[in-house]
Design a protein around this motif. Structure first.
Motif, PDB file in Angstrom:
ATOM      1  N   PHE A   1       0.821  -1.196   0.000  1.00  0.00           N
ATOM      2  CA  PHE A   1       0.000   0.000   0.000  1.00  0.00           C
ATOM      3  C   PHE A   1       0.864   1.257   0.000  1.00  0.00           C
ATOM      4  CE2 PHE A   1      -2.512  -3.408   1.688  1.00  0.00           C
ATOM      5  CZ  PHE A   1      -3.793  -3.182   1.200  1.00  0.00           C
ATOM      6  N   ASP A   2       0.269   2.343  -0.501  1.00  0.00           N
ATOM      7  CA  ASP A   2       0.922   3.648  -0.432  1.00  0.00           C
ATOM      8  C   ASP A   2       0.843   4.222   0.975  1.00  0.00           C
ATOM      9  OD1 ASP A   2       1.512   4.093  -3.358  1.00  0.00           O
ATOM     10  OD2 ASP A   2      -0.664   3.820  -3.450  1.00  0.00           O
ATOM     11  N   ALA A   3      -0.191   3.811   1.722  1.00  0.00           N
ATOM     12  CA  ALA A   3      -0.373   4.339   3.081  1.00  0.00           C
ATOM     13  C   ALA A   3      -1.193   3.356   3.903  1.00  0.00           C
ATOM     14  CB  ALA A   3      -1.064   5.698   3.055  1.00  0.00           C
ATOM     15  N   VAL A   4      -0.989   3.431   5.208  1.00  0.00           N
ATOM     16  CA  VAL A   4      -1.773   2.657   6.175  1.00  0.00           C
ATOM     17  C   VAL A   4      -2.295   3.626   7.223  1.00  0.00           C
ATOM     18  CG1 VAL A   4      -1.681   0.937   8.023  1.00  0.00           C
ATOM     19  CG2 VAL A   4      -0.505   0.495   5.860  1.00  0.00           C
ATOM     20  N   THR A   5      -3.574   3.502   7.577  1.00  0.00           N
ATOM     21  CA  THR A   5      -4.117   4.210   8.739  1.00  0.00           C
ATOM     22  C   THR A   5      -4.383   3.178   9.834  1.00  0.00           C
ATOM     23  OG1 THR A   5      -6.391   4.036   7.895  1.00  0.00           O
ATOM     24  CG2 THR A   5      -5.163   6.032   7.354  1.00  0.00           C
ATOM     25  N   CYS A   6      -4.039   3.535  11.055  1.00  0.00           N
ATOM     26  CA  CYS A   6      -4.185   2.614  12.181  1.00  0.00           C
ATOM     27  C   CYS A   6      -4.538   3.440  13.419  1.00  0.00           C
ATOM     28  CB  CYS A   6      -2.884   1.830  12.380  1.00  0.00           C
ATOM     29  SG  CYS A   6      -2.966   0.547  13.635  1.00  0.00           S
ATOM     30  N   PHE A   7      -5.827   3.715  13.562  1.00  0.00           N
ATOM     31  CA  PHE A   7      -6.285   4.606  14.625  1.00  0.00           C
ATOM     32  C   PHE A   7      -6.800   3.804  15.823  1.00  0.00           C
ATOM     33  CE2 PHE A   7      -6.923   7.526  10.884  1.00  0.00           C
ATOM     34  CZ  PHE A   7      -5.827   8.326  11.189  1.00  0.00           C
TER      35      PHE A   7
ATOM     36  N   PRO B   1       8.111   1.224  -0.283  1.00  0.00           N
ATOM     37  CA  PRO B   1       9.178   2.118   0.193  1.00  0.00           C
ATOM     38  C   PRO B   1       8.700   3.568   0.230  1.00  0.00           C
ATOM     39  CG  PRO B   1      10.070   0.510  -1.332  1.00  0.00           C
ATOM     40  CD  PRO B   1       8.569   0.325  -1.350  1.00  0.00           C
ATOM     41  N   ASP B   2       9.005   4.258   1.314  1.00  0.00           N
ATOM     42  CA  ASP B   2       8.561   5.631   1.558  1.00  0.00           C
ATOM     43  C   ASP B   2       7.055   5.725   1.791  1.00  0.00           C
ATOM     44  OD1 ASP B   2      11.086   6.832   1.438  1.00  0.00           O
ATOM     45  OD2 ASP B   2      10.985   6.984  -0.740  1.00  0.00           O
ATOM     46  N   GLY B   3       6.389   4.584   2.017  1.00  0.00           N
ATOM     47  CA  GLY B   3       4.963   4.605   2.314  1.00  0.00           C
ATOM     48  C   GLY B   3       4.673   5.305   3.635  1.00  0.00           C
TER      49      GLY B   3
ATOM     50  N   ARG C   1       6.591   7.986   8.159  1.00  0.00           N
ATOM     51  CA  ARG C   1       7.022   7.522   6.847  1.00  0.00           C
ATOM     52  C   ARG C   1       7.936   6.310   7.006  1.00  0.00           C
ATOM     53  NH1 ARG C   1       7.089  10.032   2.017  1.00  0.00           N
ATOM     54  NH2 ARG C   1       6.631  12.045   3.030  1.00  0.00           N
ATOM     55  N   ARG C   2       7.721   5.292   6.190  1.00  0.00           N
ATOM     56  CA  ARG C   2       8.584   4.130   6.223  1.00  0.00           C
ATOM     57  C   ARG C   2       9.984   4.520   5.807  1.00  0.00           C
ATOM     58  NH1 ARG C   2       8.191  -1.795   3.104  1.00  0.00           N
ATOM     59  NH2 ARG C   2      10.449  -2.015   2.956  1.00  0.00           N
ATOM     60  N   THR C   3      10.982   4.063   6.548  1.00  0.00           N
ATOM     61  CA  THR C   3      12.381   4.299   6.207  1.00  0.00           C
ATOM     62  C   THR C   3      13.023   3.011   5.729  1.00  0.00           C
ATOM     63  OG1 THR C   3      13.060   3.912   8.509  1.00  0.00           O
ATOM     64  CG2 THR C   3      12.594   6.182   7.874  1.00  0.00           C
ATOM     65  N   GLY C   4      14.113   3.130   4.987  1.00  0.00           N
ATOM     66  CA  GLY C   4      14.849   1.958   4.512  1.00  0.00           C
ATOM     67  C   GLY C   4      14.135   1.230   3.395  1.00  0.00           C
ATOM     68  N   GLN C   5      14.682   0.077   3.056  1.00  0.00           N
ATOM     69  CA  GLN C   5      14.131  -0.738   1.954  1.00  0.00           C
ATOM     70  C   GLN C   5      13.220  -1.829   2.484  1.00  0.00           C
ATOM     71  OE1 GLN C   5      14.564   0.032  -1.346  1.00  0.00           O
ATOM     72  NE2 GLN C   5      15.427   1.884  -0.397  1.00  0.00           N
TER      73      GLN C   5
END
Length: 221
Positions: A115-121, A145-147, A217-221
């Motif tokens: 996914f491009d993004a995750v929401t977790c509320f 990556p960078d998600g 933001r996700r970091t690394g690979q």
């Protein structure tokens, strides 16, 4: 919300509680300014038609509805069949699955992809503290990556504590904010934004709580 139980690998007890709560959840928590604002920050960073995973989607309102209305592809997951029934009615444009957060994967026969993004509320509240770092790493694995991750927790020094909730008993965990920040960073995320809200649920006798919203933001690979 994703839900947990006394045996942290068997969450059926609290799933049943949320099944019973149903639409009363949105009635008890009608004002979700922090959640709405966190999604707005997320939307400002997403490409058009992004693929977004809403973990612990509950009734689909407001988050899945907000994302769909902005033109994004939404997949929602929750352990409560009752919540998902409401979500499918309120956000028919989204795709919903009944699943435990800790079983999600990008690959395999039941894989959701990336996914491009995750929401977790407030979903991680329902896990034991020892499970939360692994859950965050799992969410990271579902991101490209960078998600982006939009995350919220209630600030509390708790581990698997019983609390009354809308006529039922649920078990919750939490961190104080400095520890939460460290847990999130250790799981492979950069924190790009943070907001705190004091929140008092309607029609309950619960005291105000401090809600922490992190945009990451996700970091690394």
């Amino acid at each position: 919300m994703n839900v947990g139980g006394t045996d942290r690998t068997d969450r059926s007890g609290q799933a049943a509680a949320f099944d019973a709560i149903g639409g009363r959840y949105d009635e008890a928590f009608p004002h979700k300014e922090g959640q709405l604002a966190a999604v707005q920050r997320l939307l400002s960073q997403l490409r058009p038609g992004a693929r977004v995973l809403d973990v612990g989607c509950g009734t689909g309102v407001p988050t899945a509805r907000q994302l769909v209305d902005a033109g994004h592809q939404v997949v929602g997951v929750d352990l409560s069949a009752g919540m998902l029934e409401l979500a499918r009615k309120q956000v028919p444009e989204a795709e919903f699955h009944q699943a435990d957060l800790t079983t999600l994967s990008a690959q395999g026969p039941d894989g959701l992809g990336q996914f491009d993004a995750v929401t977790c509320f407030f979903t991680l509240l329902m896990l034991g503290r020892a499970e939360i770092p692994d859950a965050l790493r799992l969410l990271r694995s579902l991101l490209r990556p960078d998600g982006l991750l939009a995350l919220s927790m209630v600030e509390a020094d708790l581990d698997d504590a019983e609390i009354p909730f809308l006529g039922h008993t649920i078990r919750v965990s939490g961190f104080l904010r400095d520890e939460l920040r460290q847990v999130v960073r250790d799981a492979g995320f950069e924190i790009t934004g943070e907001e705190t809200y004091a929140y008092a649920p309607a029609s309950t006798h619960a005291p105000p709580e401090h809600q922490l919203f992190l945009n990451c933001r996700r970091t690394g690979q």
